[in-house]
Design a protein around this motif. Structure first.
Motif, PDB file in Angstrom:
ATOM      1  N   VAL A  81     -63.844 -33.462  26.043  1.00 17.32           N
ATOM      2  CA  VAL A  81     -64.641 -34.350  26.813  1.00 17.32           C
ATOM      3  C   VAL A  81     -64.625 -35.852  26.433  1.00 17.32           C
ATOM      4  N   VAL A  82     -63.856 -36.464  27.360  1.00 17.96           N
ATOM      5  CA  VAL A  82     -64.001 -38.131  27.169  1.00 17.96           C
ATOM      6  C   VAL A  82     -65.007 -38.712  28.054  1.00 17.96           C
ATOM      7  N   ALA A  83     -65.948 -39.512  27.335  1.00 14.20           N
ATOM      8  CA  ALA A  83     -67.398 -40.094  27.991  1.00 14.20           C
ATOM      9  C   ALA A  83     -66.918 -41.329  27.787  1.00 14.20           C
ATOM     10  N   ASN A  84     -67.665 -42.300  28.604  1.00 14.55           N
ATOM     11  CA  ASN A  84     -67.747 -43.734  28.454  1.00 14.55           C
ATOM     12  C   ASN A  84     -68.290 -44.117  27.230  1.00 14.55           C
ATOM     13  N   ALA A  85     -68.016 -45.197  26.353  1.00 13.07           N
ATOM     14  CA  ALA A  85     -68.537 -45.744  25.142  1.00 13.07           C
ATOM     15  C   ALA A  85     -69.876 -45.771  25.143  1.00 13.07           C
ATOM     16  N   ALA A  86     -70.618 -46.305  26.182  1.00 11.36           N
ATOM     17  CA  ALA A  86     -71.966 -46.715  26.337  1.00 11.36           C
ATOM     18  C   ALA A  86     -72.700 -45.484  26.261  1.00 11.36           C
ATOM     19  N   ASN A  87     -72.103 -44.265  26.831  1.00 12.05           N
ATOM     20  CA  ASN A  87     -73.013 -42.921  27.131  1.00 12.05           C
ATOM     21  C   ASN A  87     -72.231 -41.887  26.252  1.00 12.05           C
ATOM     22  N   ALA A  88     -71.541 -42.139  25.128  1.00 11.00           N
ATOM     23  CA  ALA A  88     -71.154 -40.898  24.245  1.00 11.00           C
ATOM     24  C   ALA A  88     -72.098 -40.304  23.504  1.00 11.00           C
ATOM     25  N   ALA A  89     -73.218 -41.044  22.995  1.00 16.32           N
ATOM     26  CA  ALA A  89     -74.212 -40.280  22.390  1.00 16.32           C
ATOM     27  C   ALA A  89     -75.187 -39.539  23.193  1.00 16.32           C
ATOM     28  N   MET A  90     -75.424 -40.077  24.247  1.00 12.46           N
ATOM     29  CA  MET A  90     -76.217 -39.471  25.239  1.00 12.46           C
ATOM     30  C   MET A  90     -75.492 -38.159  25.736  1.00 12.46           C
ATOM     31  N   VAL A  91     -74.276 -38.167  26.190  1.00 12.62           N
ATOM     32  CA  VAL A  91     -73.438 -37.190  26.810  1.00 12.62           C
ATOM     33  C   VAL A  91     -73.317 -36.034  25.840  1.00 12.62           C
ATOM     34  N   ARG A  92     -73.198 -36.276  24.560  1.00 11.02           N
ATOM     35  CA  ARG A  92     -73.190 -35.207  23.196  1.00 11.02           C
ATOM     36  C   ARG A  92     -74.616 -34.507  23.355  1.00 11.02           C
ATOM     37  N   ALA A  93     -75.565 -35.359  23.456  1.00  7.55           N
ATOM     38  CA  ALA A  93     -76.975 -34.789  23.262  1.00  7.55           C
ATOM     39  C   ALA A  93     -77.460 -34.055  24.488  1.00  7.55           C
ATOM     40  N   VAL A  94     -77.058 -34.517  25.714  1.00  7.56           N
ATOM     41  CA  VAL A  94     -77.259 -33.773  26.872  1.00  7.56           C
ATOM     42  C   VAL A  94     -76.452 -32.319  26.994  1.00  7.56           C
ATOM     43  N   LEU A  95     -75.235 -32.393  26.461  1.00  9.19           N
ATOM     44  CA  LEU A  95     -74.588 -31.253  26.485  1.00  9.19           C
ATOM     45  C   LEU A  95     -75.059 -30.213  25.608  1.00  9.19           C
ATOM     46  N   GLY A  96     -75.471 -30.750  24.365  1.00  5.16           N
ATOM     47  CA  GLY A  96     -76.307 -29.779  23.614  1.00  5.16           C
ATOM     48  C   GLY A  96     -77.563 -29.260  23.976  1.00  5.16           C
ATOM     49  N   GLU A  97     -78.339 -30.073  24.778  1.00  7.84           N
ATOM     50  CA  GLU A  97     -79.277 -29.434  25.430  1.00  7.84           C
ATOM     51  C   GLU A  97     -79.350 -28.386  26.548  1.00  7.84           C
ATOM     52  N   HIS A  98     -77.927 -28.492  27.102  1.00  3.04           N
ATOM     53  CA  HIS A  98     -77.556 -27.400  28.263  1.00  3.04           C
ATOM     54  C   HIS A  98     -77.091 -26.178  27.307  1.00  3.04           C
ATOM     55  N   ALA A  99     -76.878 -26.183  26.106  1.00  5.02           N
ATOM     56  CA  ALA A  99     -75.884 -24.995  25.719  1.00  5.02           C
ATOM     57  C   ALA A  99     -76.637 -23.917  25.156  1.00  5.02           C
ATOM     58  N   ASN A 100     -77.775 -23.793  25.167  1.00  9.83           N
ATOM     59  CA  ASN A 100     -78.825 -22.764  24.806  1.00  9.83           C
ATOM     60  C   ASN A 100     -78.436 -21.705  25.481  1.00  9.83           C
ATOM     61  N   GLY A 101     -77.863 -20.389  25.006  1.00 14.16           N
ATOM     62  CA  GLY A 101     -77.521 -19.259  25.558  1.00 14.16           C
ATOM     63  C   GLY A 101     -76.055 -19.221  25.847  1.00 14.16           C
ATOM     64  N   PHE A 102     -75.262 -20.072  25.258  1.00 15.88           N
ATOM     65  CA  PHE A 102     -73.940 -20.113  25.441  1.00 15.88           C
ATOM     66  C   PHE A 102     -73.247 -20.079  23.959  1.00 15.88           C
ATOM     67  N   ALA A 103     -72.202 -19.282  23.644  1.00 16.46           N
ATOM     68  CA  ALA A 103     -71.410 -19.297  22.571  1.00 16.46           C
ATOM     69  C   ALA A 103     -70.379 -20.615  22.491  1.00 16.46           C
ATOM     70  N   VAL A 104     -71.048 -21.742  22.325  1.00 16.89           N
ATOM     71  CA  VAL A 104     -70.162 -22.958  22.054  1.00 16.89           C
ATOM     72  C   VAL A 104     -70.520 -23.757  20.952  1.00 16.89           C
ATOM     73  N   GLU A 105     -69.825 -24.656  20.537  1.00 17.31           N
ATOM     74  CA  GLU A 105     -69.901 -25.477  19.528  1.00 17.31           C
ATOM     75  C   GLU A 105     -69.434 -26.975  19.973  1.00 17.31           C
ATOM     76  N   ILE A 106     -70.136 -27.932  20.051  1.00 14.01           N
ATOM     77  CA  ILE A 106     -70.052 -29.182  20.378  1.00 14.01           C
ATOM     78  C   ILE A 106     -70.108 -30.074  19.186  1.00 14.01           C
ATOM     79  N   THR A 107     -69.008 -30.919  19.227  1.00 13.59           N
ATOM     80  CA  THR A 107     -68.609 -31.568  17.730  1.00 13.59           C
ATOM     81  C   THR A 107     -68.097 -33.045  18.372  1.00 13.59           C
ATOM     82  N   ASP A 108     -68.195 -34.067  17.458  1.00 12.12           N
ATOM     83  CA  ASP A 108     -67.356 -35.246  17.554  1.00 12.12           C
ATOM     84  C   ASP A 108     -65.871 -35.089  17.340  1.00 12.12           C
ATOM     85  N   ALA A 109     -65.067 -35.342  18.427  1.00  7.34           N
ATOM     86  CA  ALA A 109     -63.571 -35.085  18.218  1.00  7.34           C
ATOM     87  C   ALA A 109     -63.019 -36.305  17.295  1.00  7.34           C
TER      88      ALA A 109
END
Length: 354
Positions: free
Chosen positions: A109-137
């Protein structure tokens, strides 16, 4: 301020540096105008390593992204990409994204520079119940954009638009993607930080000329491409921006579904449109758009600049649908001077077919 792995290269080339989204980045290397024309006629070389790169992996990765994002990512085949958006529950856009499917259970997932930390955090908030790992590439991102891009890269002529695959540049392993943000053909190259300088030097030796953030902005404006914080904000849905096509409304459930279905059914109070003016003074973000008869404020410019390719000022603006038909006459208040404007369809510029 953070520095990319190519900071020393930019300093050596005499770049004018600026701060952007917490990074020190090259604004230009010489002339904005010359760099713009180089991308339109040959090949420009950009350091885009400030962009956010987020890995989403796991057996539920596709299902998770279908829920978290506006598009249907589960239908993207491995080796392809899709433009999509991360939306708030209100339907407002939190960021626009390019998502690459690298394997069945692996996405980038490629995000705008100013939003990168927010995008990762929001994705993490939505990940509950899914078998996924969200990391900095991590890593670096270098773009070659322009009609000579294939020649410069020496590969990728058979790679489809919005395709991605492993490749080799300067003897280094990279991910080669046929994507970009200039309205031209080109590639975005993902590599390790340790390999960034060698990859950059090889592309420069192949004929690509360094280009900075200033010309990147006029290039994307000519191509009618939205910029987060200007055309896209949490106060605008994809439907405001004429990008409702990226929303998969038939998904059973996803973040912002109710609000986005309502926007699709009812329409929006304002829509994004193009403006051209004949005067020398270009409309800029925040300038008021006026009804030429009543003089009332009816909209606002989101981005504007003189167009190096077209030779006259251009702008994007939000106006009510009744004023959005191409050919409609409007007025823009450019720092106290009323400039006549005409509504035109987007994009302002479209490259010739290959």
């Amino acid at each position: 301020m953070r520095r990319t792995a190519l900071f020393d290269v930019h300093a050596r080339l005499g770049a004018s540096l600026t701060t952007f989204a917490g990074w020190t980045m090259p604004l230009r290397y010489g002339s904005d105008l010359a760099e713009h024309h180089t991308v339109r006629t040959a090949a420009g070389l950009f350091d885009l390593s400030h962009m956010g790169r987020i890995a989403v992996t796991g057996r539920n990765a596709a299902e998770f992204l279908d829920y978290a994002l506006a598009g249907r990512l589960s239908t993207v085949k491995a080796g392809r990409a899709r433009y999509t958006m991360l939306c708030h529950t209100t339907g407002g856009v939190l960021d626009d994204l390019v998502v690459y499917r690298l394997a069945e259970d692996r996405f980038l997932v490629v995000a705008n520079a100013a939003n990168a930390a927010m995008v990762r955090a929001v994705l993490g908030e939505h990940a509950n119940g899914f078998a996924v790992e969200i990391t900095d590439a991590g890593g670096s991102l270098i773009a070659v954009q322009g009609p000579h891009a294939v020649k410069v890269v020496g590969a990728g002529d058979d790679l489809p638009y919005y395709g991605i695959r492993p490749a080799e540049v300067a003897g280094r392993d990279v991910l080669l993607a046929r994507t970009g943000y200039t309205g031209e053909d080109g590639f975005e190259i993902y590599c390790a930080d340790a390999d960034a300088e060698a990859v950059w030097d090889a592309l420069a030796a192949g004929g690509a000329k360094p280009a900075g953030l200033a010309c990147r902005d006029t290039l994307r404006l000519e191509a009618g491409m939205p910029l987060y914080g200007h055309e896209l904000t949490v106060r605008t849905t994809p439907f405001h921006a004429g990008l409702g096509r990226v929303v998969a409304l038939d998904k059973p459930d996803f973040v912002g579904a109710e609000a986005l279905r309502r926007a699709a059914a009812e329409g929006t109070a304002t829509v994004l449109t193009g403006l051209v003016t004949a005067g020398r003074r270009a409309p800029r973000a925040g300038h008021a758009v006026l009804d030429p008869v009543s003089g009332d404020r009816v909209g606002e410019v989101t981005s504007g600049a003189p167009s190096p390719t077209l030779g006259h000022p251009i702008a994007m603006a939000y106006v009510p649908p009744v004023f959005a038909t191409p050919g409609t006459r409007l007025v823009v208040d450019v720092r106290g001077t009323r400039e006549d404007a005409e509504v035109v369809a987007l994009p302002f510029y479209r490259r010739s077919p290959q």
